[in-house]
Design a protein around this motif. Structure first.
Motif, PDB file in Angstrom:
ATOM      1  N   UNK A 133      -2.733   3.117   3.593  1.00  0.00           N
ATOM      2  CA  UNK A 133      -1.547   3.043   3.513  1.00  0.00           C
ATOM      3  C   UNK A 133      -1.063   4.166   2.352  1.00  0.00           C
ATOM      4  N   UNK A 134      -1.929   4.167   1.370  1.00  0.00           N
ATOM      5  CA  UNK A 134      -1.749   4.786   0.070  1.00  0.00           C
ATOM      6  C   UNK A 134      -1.935   6.513   0.381  1.00  0.00           C
TER       7      UNK A 134
ATOM      8  N   UNK B 224       0.831  -1.301  -0.150  1.00  0.00           N
ATOM      9  CA  UNK B 224      -0.092   0.085   0.100  1.00  0.00           C
ATOM     10  C   UNK B 224       0.746   1.315   0.069  1.00  0.00           C
ATOM     11  N   UNK B 225       2.105   1.003   0.477  1.00  0.00           N
ATOM     12  CA  UNK B 225       2.961   2.257   0.442  1.00  0.00           C
ATOM     13  C   UNK B 225       3.816   2.218  -0.638  1.00  0.00           C
TER      14      UNK B 225
ATOM     15  N   UNK C 172       7.683   7.272   2.791  1.00  0.00           N
ATOM     16  CA  UNK C 172       8.412   7.860   4.093  1.00  0.00           C
ATOM     17  C   UNK C 172       7.752   7.504   5.214  1.00  0.00           C
ATOM     18  N   UNK C 173       6.266   7.613   5.098  1.00  0.00           N
ATOM     19  CA  UNK C 173       5.795   7.462   6.482  1.00  0.00           C
ATOM     20  C   UNK C 173       4.950   6.128   6.567  1.00  0.00           C
ATOM     21  N   UNK C 174       5.628   5.069   5.779  1.00  0.00           N
ATOM     22  CA  UNK C 174       5.116   3.715   5.926  1.00  0.00           C
ATOM     23  C   UNK C 174       5.043   3.238   7.232  1.00  0.00           C
ATOM     24  N   UNK C 175       6.029   3.131   8.196  1.00  0.00           N
ATOM     25  CA  UNK C 175       6.086   2.706   9.510  1.00  0.00           C
ATOM     26  C   UNK C 175       4.968   3.274  10.145  1.00  0.00           C
ATOM     27  N   UNK C 176       4.801   4.603  10.319  1.00  0.00           N
ATOM     28  CA  UNK C 176       3.756   5.163  11.123  1.00  0.00           C
ATOM     29  C   UNK C 176       2.201   4.664  10.465  1.00  0.00           C
TER      30      UNK C 176
END
Lengths: 238, 289
Positions: A153-154, A103-104, A111-115
């Protein structure tokens, strides 16, 4: 530009079969539009056409004022137009967590995938429990959660949501709709396709009724008379 | 006992090399459901490039890798382009197309290099290496094994931990869903063919230093790669490794205890027996076909 997303006399279908004709719909920024209608009315096909998964036979799609008909799906995603498909469109051979990671894939969301992933796990603790399981082995409800989580996530600007309550228990349906309500409060533009008219009307700003490939009703939520909608829906004549 | 250990060791080394030969075919098969029947010929093409450079300029075959890779990547991408032109029944029609391409390549090599048999002129590769005081191999076999294991491991890591690798797996899992995540499926497939080309080039140069080459070799390499891919089960990389080592060890044991002419018969028999018990291969999904 008054509308963030609009279609003009859009027609599409599969092969020689037409599914919908001459649809001119408008979607305002920051608002939630729902398209209700019975099974087979062409609602999902309409969303897939907006995303470019199905080529329109005629008409126009405009997003942020730009004609989108020729634009490949991946460009639409990168521009912020995202679709949460119903749970069957998962990567069934990949694990739950890998589905979320994919989704990322759009560059600006990496960049904000983890979050974002932690956020999704918070929304759906069930997915965290099953993070290493293959997505193909999930139950219908879990698959639906994963599809929603992966879509979030997108980082959608406009989110098209296809039948989110399909196969969900009433409790789970309520939970998912409360998530949509939060997204709505965050001013996300939402296009929601639902068979569950009651739930869909509760969060809508504008309502379309789609039947057999045509729009038979278009009203702001306040103006919708549930009884009349249902009469139309079930084609009852008074 | 010592004899058995040696046979197992030779088989293991052979298996690592077989894995390297097969993995490019397995990758494309797993991602696109296209069986590239010209894969062995692509491997052989790289081997001939190593030969041509060594015989013309005296270049160490290992150093011909970059050029071999460039050429084989282009050849792989042309194959991809051609198979992509097939609009109907791609799985079946691509068999005919790639089989034809294989024949064209074999005859092209025959035309340019004649039917003579070649092998590397550098004796360094043929020197013996002894491990644990008793296990003997040629230096080139050792190198091919290490390169094979590294390539398989690297590919497995790449498919699981990089955006390009994951995109390839996503596209092969669900094309429409992949588009909805912002992927361009054609680009992902281009990557998988390109990487298959890199792997074929590695295999080809290893083939040249460990063995002898002549035009018909390509065809038998394709068959070997295909058998290992089917044995592995639907593009599974760990499956390729296990399957390749299995074939290598069976051939090693048969050669040691019976005769080398029976080696392929023995491995084919085991291959058929495995498929009888596990129709979708060692690491294949149940119910997949």
């Amino acid at each position: 530009m008054k509308y963030l997303l609009e279609t003009d006399k859009l027609s599409a279908g599969y092969g020689a079969m037409e599914v919908f004709w001459d649809l001119s719909l408008t979607f305002e920024s920051g608002r939630t539009t729902t398209i209700v209608g019975p099974n087979g009315a062409g609602k999902s096909t309409f969303l897939k056409t907006l995303m470019g998964l199905i080529d329109p036979k005629a008409g126009e799609i405009r997003f942020k004022g730009q004609n989108y008909v020729q634009e490949p799906t991946w460009n639409r995603i990168n521009d912020g137009l995202v679709m949460i498909p119903e749970g069957r469109l998962l990567f069934s051979d990949l694990s739950v967590e890998e589905n979320l990671i994919m989704g990322a894939y759009p560059k600006k969301t990496r960049k904000s995938m983890e979050k974002n992933r932690e956020h999704v796990f918070q929304l759906f603790p069930r997915l965290k429990e099953r993070r290493n399981q293959q997505a193909g082995t999930l139950s219908g409800g879990e698959a639906q959660m994963l599809a929603i989580g992966r879509g979030l996530m997108e980082e959608p600007e406009v989110c098209l949501i296809d039948e989110p309550s399909l196969g969900l228990s009433p409790v789970m349906t309520n939970e998912i709709f409360s998530i949509f309500r939060e997204l709505k409060e965050e001013k996300m533009t939402i296009v929601l396709v639902e068979q569950n008219t009651n739930q869909a009307l509760k969060i809508a700003d504008h309502v379309y009724l789609m039947q057999a490939g045509k729009i038979t009703l278009s009203e702001p939520r306040e103006a919708v008379d549930l009884k009349r909608l249902e009469d139309l829906y079930f084609a009852r004549t008074s | 006992m010592e004899l058995t250990a040696q046979a197992l060791f030779t088989g293991l080394l052979m298996g690592g090399f077989y894995g390297l030969i097969a993995v490019g075919l397995a990758l494309v098969f797993g991602t696109m459901k296209v069986i590239n029947l010209a894969h062995g010929e692509l491997v052989l093409l790289a081997a001939y490039i190593a030969y041509a450079l060594e015989s013309q300029t005296g270049l160490n075959p290992m150093l011909s890798l970059p050029i071999a890779m460039a050429v084989v990547i282009v050849a792989a991408l042309v194959t991809f382009y051609l198979t992509n032109q097939i609009k109907k029944d791609r799985e079946l029609n691509s068999l005919i197309l790639t089989f034809g391409l294989g024949i064209v390549l074999t005859n092209g090599l025959l035309m340019v290099f004649s039917a003579d048999i070649y092998s590397t002129q550098s004796s360094w590769f043929m020197e013996g290496v002894v491990i644990a005081d008793s296990l003997f191999s040629m230096r080139s076999e050792m190198i091919a094994f290490i390169v094979g294991i590294a390539a398989l491991g690297g590919l497995y890591w790449w498919l699981n931990h990089t955006w390009h690798g994951r995109a390839i797996r996503s596209v092969s899992s669900n094309r429409d869903a992949a588009k909805l995540m912002g992927m361009n499926p054609t680009k992902a497939e281009l990557w998988s063919w390109g990487v298959a080309g890199v792997l074929a080039a590695l295999a080809g140069v290893m083939l040249y230093v460990t063995s002898v080459i002549h035009p018909p070799v390509g065809h038998s390499l394709t068959i070997k790669a295909f058998v290992i891919t089917v044995l592995a089960g639907m593009g599974s990389i760990p499956g390729v490794l296990v399957g390749a080592i299995m074939i290598g060890v069976i051939e090693g044991l048969t050669t040691t205890y019976f005769q080398s002419s029976l080696a392929e018969l023995a491995s084919m028999t085991v291959f058929l027996l495995v498929l009888l018990v596990m129709p979708s291969g060692l690491f294949g999904k149940k119910g997949a076909h």
